[in-house]
Design an enzyme around this catalytic site. Structure first.
Site, short mmCIF file in Angstrom:
data_model
loop_
_atom_site.label_atom_id
_atom_site.label_comp_id
_atom_site.label_asym_id
_atom_site.label_seq_id
_atom_site.Cartn_x
_atom_site.Cartn_y
_atom_site.Cartn_z
N ALA A 39 0.85 -1.21 0.00
CA ALA A 39 0.00 0.00 0.00
C ALA A 39 0.87 1.24 0.00
CB ALA A 39 -0.90 0.00 1.22
N HIS A 442 -18.97 35.17 14.10
CA HIS A 442 -19.46 34.92 15.45
C HIS A 442 -20.69 34.03 15.39
CE1 HIS A 442 -20.49 35.48 19.62
NE2 HIS A 442 -21.74 35.75 19.23
#
Ligand code: FAD
Length: 463
Positions: A39, A442
């Site tokens: 892999a 905010h």
């Protein structure tokens, strides 16, 4: 060009190697990448960053469901752990991402060789595969062979009861008692995983503090939080031996009683990996720490041979390896390439997370730099309150004369994501005032950075 002839041969397909290979191909080079493992993705994707973050996320959800949901008015029945399913999910994420790199190689026409690669003199690389050996001719060779876990004298690693990080990503059952040797980020992350899943975890550390290299004030606060979460720390403790017996393990400690436990995780650091790499065939000698010496442009002492990532100096981090890979091949092709080592963030993915960029307060004091400090606690953040995650703080350190930001350290929810803004600001040479004057949405956690920046030169608004 003959079939086995390349502009660039990259040894190793970790974050350093695979990113360099792709970038070089995008810049027009004919590139091969040699990787021993079936892999791609290296330590980071196979047995490092990715699987550890998967388990941190799953174990955090488990711990939340057990201990936190009731606080939000959510009642559950009995919460049960299905460890095999948790481990299968981790394996699936790793498989998807390593396959993804394979796809990227195909897309960018990087030729992949599976086998152990070694240098065999100037411009020559030999790849020993399972059934065959091929020789590659390379104009340039890039070594990105990474690192492996460091051993500790006396600790008899058996790859089962006494293992390294790779084993700790796949324990078949939750250990009753896990001893972690080393309080660096790998030990703390994996200790947190098994502690959340129900193990008693004892962390033994030689130094008098956790997370060496991180800001000491932040590390001390983190230690208090982790202790409340159930981790037991024994600092200033020297492990002299560890052995697995029939009924568990015994960890010997200098000057005091031994500790009995079910499993031991040895996480005292990592060392460069250059085994059987043929460095001598081109006249490269690793330094006393085993790293390959390179100049500012990643050139080794051998003409046409470069090295990047964990195998060279600097912090052993995936994004550091990637940046070096890019800079190295950019320079090969365009003549330019640069890594800003002052703005490489470091993150420990515990809960809360710990993230840092630039210099620590300890370093600035040692270097006798005059600085100002602005701090904002998450307790005063509206967003942190809504999340129910108010532990920790943001700390901004800026030059006392110029106000240029020299370091930012965050302990708190998603600190690893928040640090990106600080790194970007520092990369552009920002002052604390620059950060404080940027409009932050905010309610968001990012407002805590804005407020800490405000606190460098005056009062914060919300404190
Ligand atoms: C448990 C754990 C968690 C981590 N978490 C993080 C994290 O959250 N964030 C972060 O930034 N970093 C993390 N790291 C560190 C990160 O994995 C490394 O810094 C990064 O993988 C280094 O990349 P590299 O390309 O230099 O080397 P590696 O990723 O080590 O890749 C080197 C590759 O080269 C191959 N290779 C070696 N020699 C040869 C040879 N002769 N021929 C062919 N192939 C060869 C190896 O098989 C390997 O695949 C973690 C590490 C561990 C162990």
């Amino acid at each position: 060009m003959a079939a086995n002839q390349f502009d660039l041969v990259v040894l190793g397909a970790g974050p350093g190697g695979y990113v360099a290979a792709i970038k070089a191909a995008q810049l027009g080079l004919n590139v091969a990448c040699v990787e021993r493992e079936p892999a791609l993705g290296g330590t980071c994707l196979r047995v490092g960053c990715i699987p550890s973050k998967v388990l941190l996320e799953s174990s955090e959800k488990f711990a939340e469901a057990r201990h936190d949901f009731a606080r939000h008015g959510i009642k559950l029945g009995a919460v049960e752990l299905d460890l095999p399913a948790m481990l299968r999910r981790k394996d699936a994420v790793v498989a998807a991402l390593t396959k993804g790199v394979e796809g990227l190689f195909k897309k960018n026409r990087v030729t992949r060789y599976t086998g152990h690669g070694r240098l065999a003199g100037p411009g020559r690389v030999i790849v020993e595969g399972q059934d065959s050996t091929v020789e590659l001719a390379a104009k340039h060779i890039l070594i990105a062979t990474g690192s492996k876990p460091a051993p500790l004298p006396g600790v008899a690693v058996d790859g089962d009861r006494i293992g390294m990080s790779t084993e700790a990503l796949s324990y078949p059952e939750v250990p009753g008692h896990l001893v972690v040797i080393g309080a660096g980020y790998i030990g703390l992350e994996l200790g947190a995983v098994w502690s959340r899943l129900g193990a008693k975890v004892t962390v033994l550390e030689f130094l008098p503090r956790i997370l060496p290299g991180m800001d000491s004030e932040i590390a001390a606060e983190a230690q208090k939080i982790f202790t409340r979460q159930g981790l037991e720390f024994r600092l200033g403790t020297r492990v002299t031996a560890a052995r697995a017996g029939q009924h568990g393990c015994r960890v010997e400690i200098e000057g005091t009683e031994a500790v009995e436990c079910d499993r031991v995780l040895l996480a005292v650091g990592r060392v460069p990996y250059t085994e059987n790499l043929g460095l001598d065939t081109v006249g490269i000698t690793p330094d006393e720490t085993g790293r390959i010496p390179v100049d500012d442009h990643f050139a080794t002492s051998a003409p046409g041979v470069y090295a990047i990532g964990d195998v060279i100096r600097g912090p052993m981090l995936a994004h550091k390896a990637e940046e070096e890979g890019i800079a190295c091949v950019e320079r090969l092709v365009t003549g330019h390439g640069h890594v800003d080592y002052d703005t490489i963030p470091g993150v420990c993915y515990t809960h809360p997370e710990i993230a840092s960029v630039g210099r620590t307060e300890d370093q600035l004091q040692k270097e006798e730099v005059r600085f100002r400090k602005g701090v904002f606690p998450f307790l005063a953040s509206g967003r942190a309150k809504t999340l129910g995650q108010t532990e920790g703080r943001v700390k901004v350190l800026a030059d006392a004369d110029t106000d240029r930001v020299l370091g930012v350290h965050i302990l708190g929810p998603r600190a690893g994501d928040l640090i990106a803004e600080a790194a970007a600001a520092m990369a552009f040479g920002a002052s604390s005032e620059d950060i404080a004057r940027v409009c932050h949405a905010h309610p968001t956690l990012s407002e805590a950075l804005k407020e800490a920046a405000l606190a460098v030169t005056g009062p914060a608004i919300h404190l």
